[in-house]
Design a protein around this motif. Structure first.
Motif, PDB file in Angstrom:
ATOM      1  N   PHE A   1       0.860  -1.188   0.000  1.00 11.49           N
ATOM      2  CA  PHE A   1       0.000   0.000   0.000  1.00 11.49           C
ATOM      3  C   PHE A   1       0.898   1.240   0.000  1.00 11.49           C
ATOM      4  N   ILE A   2       0.719   2.115  -0.997  1.00 15.94           N
ATOM      5  CA  ILE A   2       1.595   3.277  -1.162  1.00 15.94           C
ATOM      6  C   ILE A   2       0.807   4.576  -1.018  1.00 15.94           C
ATOM      7  N   SER A   3       1.277   5.460  -0.140  1.00 18.56           N
ATOM      8  CA  SER A   3       0.639   6.765   0.039  1.00 18.56           C
ATOM      9  C   SER A   3       1.688   7.824   0.341  1.00 18.56           C
TER      10      SER A   3
ATOM     11  N   GLU B   1      -2.093  -9.515   3.982  1.00 22.10           N
ATOM     12  CA  GLU B   1      -0.938  -9.007   4.726  1.00 22.10           C
ATOM     13  C   GLU B   1      -0.480  -7.711   4.059  1.00 22.10           C
ATOM     14  N   THR B   2      -0.623  -6.598   4.770  1.00 25.62           N
ATOM     15  CA  THR B   2      -0.427  -5.285   4.171  1.00 25.62           C
ATOM     16  C   THR B   2       0.823  -4.590   4.689  1.00 25.62           C
ATOM     17  N   TYR B   3       1.709  -4.239   3.760  1.00 18.70           N
ATOM     18  CA  TYR B   3       2.859  -3.390   4.042  1.00 18.70           C
ATOM     19  C   TYR B   3       2.486  -1.998   3.541  1.00 18.70           C
ATOM     20  N   TYR B   4       2.446  -1.020   4.438  1.00 17.92           N
ATOM     21  CA  TYR B   4       1.958   0.296   4.032  1.00 17.92           C
ATOM     22  C   TYR B   4       2.998   1.387   4.243  1.00 17.92           C
ATOM     23  N   LEU B   5       3.251   2.108   3.148  1.00 20.34           N
ATOM     24  CA  LEU B   5       4.229   3.192   3.109  1.00 20.34           C
ATOM     25  C   LEU B   5       3.467   4.512   3.156  1.00 20.34           C
ATOM     26  N   THR B   6       3.750   5.333   4.168  1.00 14.81           N
ATOM     27  CA  THR B   6       3.102   6.638   4.299  1.00 14.81           C
ATOM     28  C   THR B   6       4.104   7.653   4.833  1.00 14.81           C
ATOM     29  N   ARG B   7       3.713   8.911   4.817  1.00 14.92           N
ATOM     30  CA  ARG B   7       4.426   9.923   5.582  1.00 14.92           C
ATOM     31  C   ARG B   7       3.851   9.926   6.992  1.00 14.92           C
ATOM     32  N   SER B   8       4.616  10.484   7.940  1.00 17.75           N
ATOM     33  CA  SER B   8       4.158  10.497   9.328  1.00 17.75           C
ATOM     34  C   SER B   8       4.855  11.614  10.088  1.00 17.75           C
ATOM     35  N   ASN B   9       4.182  12.120  11.108  1.00 14.50           N
ATOM     36  CA  ASN B   9       4.813  13.103  11.994  1.00 14.50           C
ATOM     37  C   ASN B   9       5.689  12.424  13.036  1.00 14.50           C
TER      38      ASN B   9
ATOM     39  N   ARG C   1      11.619  -3.566  -3.196  1.00 12.26           N
ATOM     40  CA  ARG C   1      12.669  -4.595  -3.210  1.00 12.26           C
ATOM     41  C   ARG C   1      12.780  -5.277  -1.850  1.00 12.26           C
ATOM     42  N   LYS C   2      12.669  -4.497  -0.776  1.00 18.70           N
ATOM     43  CA  LYS C   2      12.778  -5.062   0.569  1.00 18.70           C
ATOM     44  C   LYS C   2      11.611  -5.995   0.889  1.00 18.70           C
ATOM     45  N   ILE C   3      10.414  -5.607   0.450  1.00 18.45           N
ATOM     46  CA  ILE C   3       9.230  -6.425   0.731  1.00 18.45           C
ATOM     47  C   ILE C   3       9.307  -7.754  -0.005  1.00 18.45           C
ATOM     48  N   GLY C   4       9.839  -7.713  -1.220  1.00 17.16           N
ATOM     49  CA  GLY C   4       9.929  -8.937  -2.011  1.00 17.16           C
ATOM     50  C   GLY C   4       8.696  -9.128  -2.870  1.00 17.16           C
ATOM     51  N   LYS C   5       8.175 -10.326  -2.895  1.00 13.54           N
ATOM     52  CA  LYS C   5       7.024 -10.635  -3.746  1.00 13.54           C
ATOM     53  C   LYS C   5       5.732 -10.153  -3.093  1.00 13.54           C
ATOM     54  N   PHE C   6       4.844  -9.554  -3.903  1.00 14.88           N
ATOM     55  CA  PHE C   6       3.513  -9.189  -3.416  1.00 14.88           C
ATOM     56  C   PHE C   6       2.519  -9.356  -4.560  1.00 14.88           C
ATOM     57  N   ASP C   7       1.257  -9.523  -4.186  1.00 14.80           N
ATOM     58  CA  ASP C   7       0.204  -9.831  -5.161  1.00 14.80           C
ATOM     59  C   ASP C   7      -0.565  -8.602  -5.628  1.00 14.80           C
ATOM     60  N   VAL C   8      -0.602  -7.578  -4.770  1.00 17.26           N
ATOM     61  CA  VAL C   8      -1.423  -6.395  -5.043  1.00 17.26           C
ATOM     62  C   VAL C   8      -0.633  -5.140  -4.690  1.00 17.26           C
ATOM     63  N   ILE C   9      -0.747  -4.115  -5.538  1.00 12.19           N
ATOM     64  CA  ILE C   9      -0.259  -2.778  -5.181  1.00 12.19           C
ATOM     65  C   ILE C   9      -1.476  -1.873  -5.075  1.00 12.19           C
ATOM     66  N   TRP C  10      -1.586  -1.199  -3.934  1.00 12.81           N
ATOM     67  CA  TRP C  10      -2.726  -0.313  -3.687  1.00 12.81           C
ATOM     68  C   TRP C  10      -2.197   1.118  -3.649  1.00 12.81           C
TER      69      TRP C  10
ATOM     70  N   LEU D   1      -3.458  -4.051  -9.650  1.00 14.82           N
ATOM     71  CA  LEU D   1      -3.345  -2.640  -9.276  1.00 14.82           C
ATOM     72  C   LEU D   1      -4.685  -2.087  -8.800  1.00 14.82           C
ATOM     73  N   ILE D   2      -4.672  -1.514  -7.601  1.00 12.16           N
ATOM     74  CA  ILE D   2      -5.849  -0.842  -7.040  1.00 12.16           C
ATOM     75  C   ILE D   2      -5.499   0.629  -6.850  1.00 12.16           C
ATOM     76  N   GLN D   3      -6.444   1.498  -7.148  1.00 10.45           N
ATOM     77  CA  GLN D   3      -6.230   2.922  -6.913  1.00 10.45           C
ATOM     78  C   GLN D   3      -7.407   3.529  -6.171  1.00 10.45           C
ATOM     79  N   ASP D   4      -7.108   4.314  -5.128  1.00  9.68           N
ATOM     80  CA  ASP D   4      -8.146   5.135  -4.511  1.00  9.68           C
ATOM     81  C   ASP D   4      -8.023   6.539  -5.086  1.00  9.68           C
TER      82      ASP D   4
END
Length: 377
Positions: free
Chosen positions: A6-8, A30-38, A70-79, A101-104
């Motif tokens: 999951f990319i944001s 199983e979700t690996y999520y990349l975001t910005r954060s304070n 690259r670190k995550i490795g194989k995944f089935d879905v990109i959100w 591919l999923i897009q919000d």
């Protein structure tokens, strides 16, 4: 179990829709999520924080997305969460074995509506890439219909309403909050809250004038991000006219916002109608107020007006002064309707609905790609 990347590019603490989408994604796989954060501390072991700032931020964001993939490795879905995540999501998918591919698509800016150069580039990216995504999600039915026509989509986008409820996370310091904002010391009978900052396009100047003219029985609290230019303009106006009942602050974290709304009597949800994104707004702010039992005053955007008329939780009117007067005259009725609606809607049901439709779409895509279909008995 499916593995989802999951990319944001949004800050997770200030983005209610992002938090809701991540919860739905976690319920699907199983979700690996990349975001910005304070914060520099991840929420959990699968949370990856992007921290870069400065003129090369987006380039750094792209590179960070590739490195994380690259670190995550194989995944089935990109959100992909919103337009900034479109390019890295699409390029990573092209380099992999074509994950789904999923897009919000939370924004609805058309090329002709946007004036600045960067915004037009973003619109062109959406025009080129939206049709490349397997599943598209948007925030209401009106937007879904417009997107299908405008982008020539094969399928109608899924709808995920911005139904969100603020929660205390245990970090709000009541004493510190009161010392800074002093809302409990405010003697005004009616406290009004707007969380759109000092955005002049949304009519904040008219709202300030309306509450200022109503006098000392009314107070307006303005929270949210603002440009320095717009905030200075509103502050100068307040000083020139000598309004004593207008208070301007910056953005709040969700637990602070919940506390602030709970201290107020009326919530204002205001958008302009100069472009499609705002005209057909899908405001999560409205639900934040309703879940706290606070009736609303909204601008006359079609989706806001329809909701106010259907559930009678407030008044949709661009004349703020008359709307405030009418709502306060019949306050118990509108507050009762807001509380009634808060019992009928559910964040959990909203999440479950999106999960159901996304899983169904994923299963169809996976079946089509594998060529394996259930036997007909």
């Amino acid at each position: 179990m499916r593995k989802i990347f999951f990319i944001s590019a949004s800050i997770i603490e200030y983005d209610g829709r992002l938090r809701e989408l991540i919860e739905v994604s976690k319920s699907i796989g199983e979700t690996y999520y990349l975001t910005r954060s304070n914060s520099v501390t991840p929420i959990d072991e699968h949370h990856i924080i992007f921290t870069s700032r400065g003129p090369s931020t987006y380039i750094n964001f792209l590179l960070f997305c590739f490195k994380t993939a690259r670190k995550i490795g194989k995944f089935d879905v990109i959100w992909a969460d919103n337009r900034k995540a479109l390019i890295p999501s699409f390029l990573i998918a092209r380099l992999r074995k074509h994950p789904i591919l999923i897009q919000d698509a939370r924004e609805l800016y058309m090329f002709g509506d946007v004036r600045h150069f960067i915004g037009k580039i973003g619109c062109l990216v959406e025009i080129m890439l939206n049709r490349k995504f397997d599943i598209i999600i948007c925030a209401n039915k009106e937007r879904a219909e417009i997107m299908k026509r405008y982008y020539h989509l094969r399928m109608m986008p899924l709808v995920f309403e911005n139904v969100r409820k603020l929660e205390f996370d245990g970090t709000v310091d009541d004493a510190a909050f009161e010392e800074r904002y002093q809302m409990s010391k405010d003697k005004a009978r009616w406290k009004i809250i707007s969380t759109s900052g000092c955005d002049l396009d949304r009519g904040i100047e008219q709202l300030v004038e309306a509450v200022g003219r109503l006098g000392e029985e009314y107070s307006l609290y303005i929270f949210g991000n603002s440009s320095m230019k717009q905030e200075d303009f509103i502050e100068r106006k307040i000083m020139e006219i000598e309004y004593k009942n207008i208070h301007i602050f910056g953005p709040l974290k969700q637990d602070e916002l919940k506390y602030a709304i709970g201290m107020c009597d009326i919530g204002v949800v205001n958008y302009h109608a100069k472009d499609m994104n705002n005209k057909y707004c899908a405001s999560g702010k409205l639900y934040e107020f309703i879940f706290e039992g606070v009736p609303v005053i909204t601008t006359e955007n079609p989706s806001l007006k329809a909701l106010c008329e259907r559930f009678e939780v407030g008044i949709s009117c661009n004349d703020y002064q008359s709307a405030i007067r009418k709502l306060t005259e019949e306050y118990e009725y509108y507050q009762g309707k807001a509380r009634e609606m808060s019992k009928k809607i559910s964040v959990k049901s909203n999440r479950a609905g999106l999960k159901h439709h996304v899983v169904k779409a994923l299963e169809t895509i996976e079946r089509d790609r594998s060529g394996k279909y259930p036997e007909v008995v």
